[in-house]
Design a protein around this motif. Structure first.
Motif, PDB file in Angstrom:
ATOM      1  N   VAL A  47      -1.359  18.460  -6.336  1.00 17.36           N
ATOM      2  CA  VAL A  47      -0.425  18.654  -5.219  1.00 17.36           C
ATOM      3  C   VAL A  47      -1.174  19.042  -3.948  1.00 17.36           C
ATOM      4  N   PHE A  48      -2.074  20.025  -4.065  1.00 18.15           N
ATOM      5  CA  PHE A  48      -2.790  20.489  -2.874  1.00 18.15           C
ATOM      6  C   PHE A  48      -3.775  19.443  -2.361  1.00 18.15           C
ATOM      7  N   MET A  49      -4.399  18.710  -3.254  1.00 20.43           N
ATOM      8  CA  MET A  49      -5.276  17.618  -2.811  1.00 20.43           C
ATOM      9  C   MET A  49      -4.490  16.606  -1.990  1.00 20.43           C
ATOM     10  N   SER A  50      -3.292  16.301  -2.425  1.00 23.42           N
ATOM     11  CA  SER A  50      -2.456  15.334  -1.714  1.00 23.42           C
ATOM     12  C   SER A  50      -2.073  15.852  -0.330  1.00 23.42           C
ATOM     13  N   ILE A  51      -1.738  17.161  -0.259  1.00 26.52           N
ATOM     14  CA  ILE A  51      -1.357  17.748   1.031  1.00 26.52           C
ATOM     15  C   ILE A  51      -2.530  17.735   1.997  1.00 26.52           C
ATOM     16  N   VAL A  52      -3.700  18.194   1.537  1.00 26.57           N
ATOM     17  CA  VAL A  52      -4.875  18.259   2.412  1.00 26.57           C
ATOM     18  C   VAL A  52      -5.319  16.861   2.822  1.00 26.57           C
ATOM     19  N   TYR A  53      -5.262  15.934   1.884  1.00 27.35           N
ATOM     20  CA  TYR A  53      -5.664  14.555   2.207  1.00 27.35           C
ATOM     21  C   TYR A  53      -4.741  13.969   3.275  1.00 27.35           C
ATOM     22  N   SER A 148     -14.602  12.077   2.411  1.00 24.14           N
ATOM     23  CA  SER A 148     -14.700  11.390   3.701  1.00 24.14           C
ATOM     24  C   SER A 148     -13.493  11.691   4.578  1.00 24.14           C
ATOM     25  N   ALA A 149     -12.297  11.663   3.985  1.00 25.55           N
ATOM     26  CA  ALA A 149     -11.079  11.896   4.767  1.00 25.55           C
ATOM     27  C   ALA A 149     -11.036  13.307   5.326  1.00 25.55           C
ATOM     28  N   VAL A 150     -11.349  14.315   4.497  1.00 22.55           N
ATOM     29  CA  VAL A 150     -11.295  15.707   4.937  1.00 22.55           C
ATOM     30  C   VAL A 150     -12.385  15.984   5.971  1.00 22.55           C
ATOM     31  N   ALA A 151     -13.593  15.502   5.702  1.00 25.50           N
ATOM     32  CA  ALA A 151     -14.688  15.755   6.640  1.00 25.50           C
ATOM     33  C   ALA A 151     -14.454  15.057   7.970  1.00 25.50           C
ATOM     34  N   SER A 152     -13.915  13.855   7.949  1.00 28.68           N
ATOM     35  CA  SER A 152     -13.709  13.095   9.188  1.00 28.68           C
ATOM     36  C   SER A 152     -12.709  13.766  10.119  1.00 28.68           C
TER      37      SER A 152
END
Length: 482
Positions: A47-53, A148-152
């Protein structure tokens, strides 16, 4: 004797290994956590991975390198994502209470924030709620979907670790700092790799080359063996499993005062890095060591070749300071050492050394082994001794190319190729009458396995085996010439 300097023993055990002792009580807690906690935490993790992504993709929409995030993107990535990350750490990884000491400096006060020690799989999660900034990350991560998505979304600087572009990251950092509207500090783990956190490794100088103030930030895990991510222990999935099966994990972050470099430190990034590292080590109460990322790379080569991973340890920082040698040359030396070590023991015996060289003048080959053998008491060479001996004696041989040509002319008796008779004749001319036909034949077979017996092949053989330069020097000019 005594031509090779004797270095002190390596400072501490291998920092890239971590042994966990599984007591009965720890096993019971791990099993209980796997039954009661893990299923819930895995679901929450998704769930949290999806939110942060989703937040990260939305925040980085329209962003291009060399520009800054707009105001609403900044709010999303400096308020929303850090808050979500903190709840994520609480619910899925068991970091319930995280004490914070000191004050985080702004980008204006300290354009670069450095974290140490770099040890845990959780370090990347800790960046967002506690050291949010532009990460310096290896270029390969730009192709990993979630990372990549979080860092970008945080204006990253992708680092190409290839030798040809080693200075590009520093140039980009300088450009970023001087960019109008600079607001997000650059965050760096200067050790360059994870380790067991029992010491502070050598720092890379990239963070210190711009010569700007830095803020050291300390990571303290009270149970450092749980999340430690190193190359020769538990697999990454099992480490996450271990962390998530514990009810409570402890972590503390401390912001040290901003370190403002002196004029001398601005001119000398190595001095700057070492001084900051000393401040961090004192605050952590841990020793500094000359082990570095390059040691890990050599350990990996040794391990892949069937040797124990400790066989590749050198204390790269010390060796580099003494000899100005870099990783590619050391990799080549390790490959030679591995070929010598037929027993795969991590220690080359005298017999293995002589067999690998197959030098016909055995008294010279034995002398060379004795010179290299500065530390062991059992008549064997460790890789560290071999490197120091090779570099220490090789640098004393001047005009190596001219020496090689002169030696070939002598050993071939002026002919186009080496032969048993020509080598024996050259030895007798130099008072080495004890040279046997068998030893000469073995030497020529050794050379001809990979190279021709003409001058070009002989030069290739010497280039591939730098130890031979010393033997040629002794052959042509006597053992007192070095």
């Amino acid at each position: 004797m005594g031509r090779v300097r004797r270095l002190p023993e390596a400072n501490g055990p291998n920092p890239f290994t971590n042994k966990i002792e599984y007591t009965t009580w720890r096993k019971v807690k791990l099993v209980a956590g796997a039954i009661l906690l893990l299923p819930i935490r895995l679901l929450l993790n998704f769930v949290f991975m999806s939110i942060v992504y989703t937040c990260s993709r939305f925040s980085s929409w329209g962003w291009t390198p060399g520009t800054h995030l707009v105001w609403w993107q900044r709010i999303l990535m400096t308020v929303v994502v850090p808050s979500v990350a903190r709840v994520w750490l609480f619910l899925t990884f068991g970091y319930h209470w995280i004490p914070v000491k000191g004050r985080r400096a702004s980008a204006k006060e300290a354009p670069i924030h450095i974290m140490s020690p770099h040890s845990s799989v959780i370090d990347s999660w800790m960046i967002y709620p506690y050291t949010f900034g532009s990460p310096l990350s290896r270029k390969e991560n730009s192709g990993v979907p979630f990372i990549s998505a979080v860092a970008s979304a945080s204006e990253p600087i992708w680092v190409d670790r290839s030798a040809k572009k080693s200075g590009s990251a520093v140039q980009e950092m300088v450009q970023r700092i001087n960019l109008p509207g600079f607001w997000l500090p650059i965050v760096i783990f200067p050790e360059g790799t994870t380790h067991n956190a029992k010491s502070v490794l050598s720092f890379k100088t990239g963070a210190f080359s711009p010569g700007v103030p830095v803020q050291p930030i300390l990571w303290r895990y009270d149970t450092p063996d749980v999340g430690v991510w190193e190359s020769f222990g538990l697999s990454l999935p099992f480490i996450f499993f271990h962390v998530m099966c514990q009810w409570n994990n402890s972590f503390e972050v401390e912001y040290l005062p901003v370190y403002v470099p002196s004029e001398q430190e601005k001119r000398d990034p190595v001095l700057y890095a070492n001084n900051v590292r000393a401040v961090i080590a004192r605050a952590l109460g841990r020793p500094v060591t000359d082990y570095a990322l390059e040691d890990l790379r050599l350990c990996e080569i040794a391990h892949a070749a069937g040797l124990h991973e400790d066989s590749g340890l050198l204390e790269y920082g010390l060796i580099h300071r003494l000899f100005d040698v870099r990783l590619p040359a050391l990799k080549t030396m390790l490959e030679r050492f591995v070929r010598m070590n037929a027993s795969k023991s991590g220690r080359v015996s005298r017999a293995e050394f002589l067999a690998a060289l197959s030098w016909p003048v055995t008294e010279h080959a034995n002398l060379l082994f004795a010179e290299y053998d500065t530390c062991s008491e059992d008549g064997t060479l460790r890789f560290r001794e071999y490197v120091v001996g090779t570099l220490d004696l090789a640098e004393k041989v001047l005009e190596k190319q001219a020496l090689c040509r002169a030696a070939f002319a002598a050993l071939s008796a002026g002919h186009d190729a080496l032969s048993v008779d020509s080598v024996l004749g050259a030895a007798r001319e130099r008072g080495l009458a004890a040279l046997s036909t068998h030893h000469v034949e073995e030497f020529l077979r050794r050379v001809s396995r990979e190279h021709a017996l003409d001058e070009a092949g002989f030069e290739e053989y010497v280039a591939a085996n730098p130890d031979v330069n010393v033997l040629l020097q002794w052959f042509m000019h006597g053992t007192d010439s070095i």
